[in-house]
Design a protein around this motif. Structure first.
Motif, short mmCIF file in Angstrom:
data_model
loop_
_atom_site.label_atom_id
_atom_site.label_comp_id
_atom_site.label_asym_id
_atom_site.label_seq_id
_atom_site.Cartn_x
_atom_site.Cartn_y
_atom_site.Cartn_z
N ASN A 179 48.36 23.83 -4.30
CA ASN A 179 48.20 23.18 -5.60
C ASN A 179 46.76 22.79 -5.90
O ASN A 179 46.34 22.78 -7.05
CB ASN A 179 49.09 21.93 -5.68
N LEU A 218 43.04 28.18 -19.50
CA LEU A 218 44.05 27.36 -18.83
C LEU A 218 43.51 26.86 -17.49
O LEU A 218 43.74 25.70 -17.11
CB LEU A 218 45.33 28.17 -18.62
N LYS A 258 43.05 22.88 -16.29
CA LYS A 258 43.53 22.36 -15.00
C LYS A 258 42.37 21.78 -14.19
O LYS A 258 42.49 20.69 -13.59
CB LYS A 258 44.21 23.47 -14.21
N SER A 318 48.76 13.42 -14.48
CA SER A 318 49.24 14.79 -14.58
C SER A 318 49.58 15.10 -16.03
O SER A 318 50.29 14.34 -16.68
CB SER A 318 50.47 15.00 -13.69
N PRO A 373 51.52 17.66 -18.51
CA PRO A 373 52.58 18.67 -18.42
C PRO A 373 52.07 20.08 -18.73
O PRO A 373 51.13 20.26 -19.53
CB PRO A 373 53.59 18.21 -19.49
N GLU A 374 52.69 21.07 -18.10
CA GLU A 374 52.25 22.46 -18.23
C GLU A 374 52.28 22.94 -19.68
O GLU A 374 51.40 23.67 -20.12
CB GLU A 374 53.14 23.36 -17.37
N ASP A 375 53.31 22.55 -20.45
CA ASP A 375 53.41 23.04 -21.83
C ASP A 375 52.27 22.49 -22.69
O ASP A 375 51.76 23.18 -23.58
CB ASP A 375 54.76 22.70 -22.45
N GLN A 404 49.21 21.67 -21.44
CA GLN A 404 48.02 22.40 -21.00
C GLN A 404 47.94 23.76 -21.68
O GLN A 404 46.87 24.18 -22.15
CB GLN A 404 48.03 22.57 -19.48
N LEU A 405 49.06 24.45 -21.73
CA LEU A 405 49.09 25.78 -22.34
C LEU A 405 48.80 25.69 -23.84
O LEU A 405 48.07 26.52 -24.41
CB LEU A 405 50.43 26.45 -22.09
#
Length: 526
Positions: A21, A353, A357, A373, A375-377, A379-380
């Motif tokens: 990670n 992306l 990160k 943190s 969330p991935e959505d 970040q995208l």
């Protein structure tokens, strides 16, 4: 273990490392490409590096994570030994000549310049501890765009040493200490890999003819300043006997105007101005396009440039466009383009992306908020919505972080972020370009009048500019051919022909593609 099995085992180790990670795969691809497996047995792995610097760097920052990967794969502890392969190092000391024309991103980069290097001199001064296998990268010209979000504050040299090398220990326009702009924390992707590689090559061996001058160009915010500062910082650390000067063209112009204010070229101030730059072993000049129309300053820069390069001293230049698209005398263009010229393209989604990160990780480390943190959505969404300017992307991340932390909204949703960043992105749907916007930039770029652009004249330069304008309207506005034709006083078939003609020429001419990119940048900045 035979060579095929050894290579396969090393590939497995690299894949395992990249699965963790806290690891950025692009950094591992670049670093580990300089390592070669030589022997492996139960509990033992021997690797060779291309040079002593890479050996030392890997030992300080990556040996532990390699051991971790070996343990996870084979379930026993491993000893990892790294040595320098002298034959490889010697081969890399004499690289083959490099094409002076920009190289397509998919071209494989030369092994001699592939590795990232760091200008952080000692483990204890690195804000990312050597026990950390991954030092959070930064991309482009620095850290966050908001006050209060600092980058790493360590410096590879004291203020006195920086002053001696022509740098101030200040921060860049993004609030990040310029001493922290290194090769190590530059995020590498297909869009910038070749420019990055050539910058590393120059930093390791300044003054080599085939990369002197090194000219790096690309849109604002893509990382040109970062690479110039990385070269500067690397040379200061590894070759402190060399005099290294970085200067922005606006600062250079200001210095020259002050030195020659009395128009007396025998003045000591003027002599001191010229001597300062002529005494440099490495001279880095940022944003040279701003010297357009400054004939006297350009003449002095040209004299300094010729003197340094004739003595084998390194010159590095950057601009927001290729040399041929800068409005300066042809002799300057020719000399600026006489070494290695490489472009930085806008980053692809994957690279953006990765930058998001990396920036979040950098903030977590610097601010000590380990639980942070995004969330991935989200970040995208930021990566997909941002323009090519990485400063804009980073400031979007900063807004989200501040909303989560300072405004106590740790569970922020994608809908919340859409509202928060509704008017943030310059390339977003709120930006309304018009045909007249594009026509105006085309007229300025090709130095023709509006009457000529839409009129009946058919001289070669006017026809060329007209077709470019029509093509850009079609591409950037996606208007019907007939609607574009009305704005140029042309019929439907003429507009179709113009678009098709430009598209065909683009397939064969990289120069035309670069020209169009320069124009698009000017249009986007309206």
């Amino acid at each position: 273990m035979d060579s095929e099995m050894l290579e396969k085992a090393w590939e497995d180790v690299c894949s395992q490392v990249k699965s963790y990670n806290n690891i950025d795969p692009t950094q591992i691809n670049a670093f580990f490409s300089r390592l070669h497996p030589q022997a492996m047995s139960e509990g033992f792995l021997m690797l060779t590096a291309d040079n002593d610097f890479i050996k030392t760097w890997i030992e300080k920052h990556y040996v532990e994570v390699i051991k971790q990967a070996l343990g996870d794969l084979y379930h026993i502890p491993y000893m990892v030994v790294i040595e320098v392969d002298v034959t490889t190092a010697q081969a890399n000391a004499h690289p083959a000549p490099v094409q002076s024309s920009p190289v397509q991103p998919q071209t494989q980069m030369p092994a001699a310049a592939a590795q990232p290097v760091s200008a952080t001199p000692a483990a204890q001064s690195n804000p990312y501890s050597p026990s950390q296998p991954y030092a959070s990268p930064s991309y482009a010209a620095g850290g966050a765009a908001s006050v209060g979000l600092g980058g790493p504050s360590s410096s590879p040299a004291g203020a006195e040493e920086y002053a001696a090398h022509g740098i101030s220990s200040d921060v860049d326009e993004m609030g990040k200490p310029t001493s922290s702009l290194t090769f190590e924390n530059f995020v590498i992707g297909d869009s910038n890999r070749m420019a990055y590689s050539m910058a590393v090559a120059v930093a390791e061996m300044p003054g080599k003819a085939h990369l002197n001058p090194l000219f790096i160009y690309g849109k604002s915010g893509l990382g040109k300043t970062h690479l110039l500062r990385a070269i500067q910082n690397y040379i200061i650390e590894t070759m402190p006997h060399l005099s290294t000067i970085y200067v922005d063209s606006a600062e250079l112009l200001s210095d020259y105007m002050e030195a020659s204010a009395a128009h007396d070229k025998e003045k000591s101030s003027y002599k001191n101005f010229k001597t300062r730059y002529e005494d440099a072993d490495v001279l880095l000049i940022d944003d040279v396009q701003y010297l357009q129309g400054k004939k006297q300053t350009l003449d002095i820069v040209f004299q300094i440039f010729n003197k340094l390069t004739s003595q084998g001293k390194q010159v590095v230049l950057s601009a927001d466009r290729a040399p041929k698209n800068i409005d300066i005398d042809e002799r300057y263009k020719s000399r600026f383009n006489s070494g290695g010229t490489f472009d930085i393209q806008p980053p692809e989604i994957e690279t953006k992306l990765g930058i998001v990160k990396s920036f979040v990780e950098e903030y977590r480390i610097n601010e000590g908020i380990r639980e942070l943190s995004i969330p991935e959505d989200i970040q995208l969404y930021i990566a997909e919505s941002s323009s090519s300017n990485i400063r804009e992307l980073k400031s979007a991340v900063t807004k989200v972080i501040y909303q989560m932390t300072f405004f106590n909204q740790p569970d922020i949703s994608l809908a919340d972020v859409r509202d928060l960043l509704e008017n943030h992105f310059s390339g977003g749907p709120s930006k309304r370009l018009t045909v007249s916007d594009i026509q105006k930039e085309v007229e300025n770029f090709y130095k023709i009048s509006h009457a000529e652009l839409i009129g009946k004249k058919r001289t070669r330069n006017i026809i060329y500019a007209r077709q470019i304008g029509i093509y850009l309207c079609r591409q950037l506005l996606d208007l019907p051919f007939n609607d574009i034709g009305k704005q140029f006083n042309r019929d439907h078939s003429t507009v179709m022909y113009s678009v098709t003609n430009v598209e065909e020429k683009m397939k064969e001419s990289r120069e035309l593609r670069e020209e169009l990119e320069a124009l698009k940048q000017l249009i986007r900045e309206i």
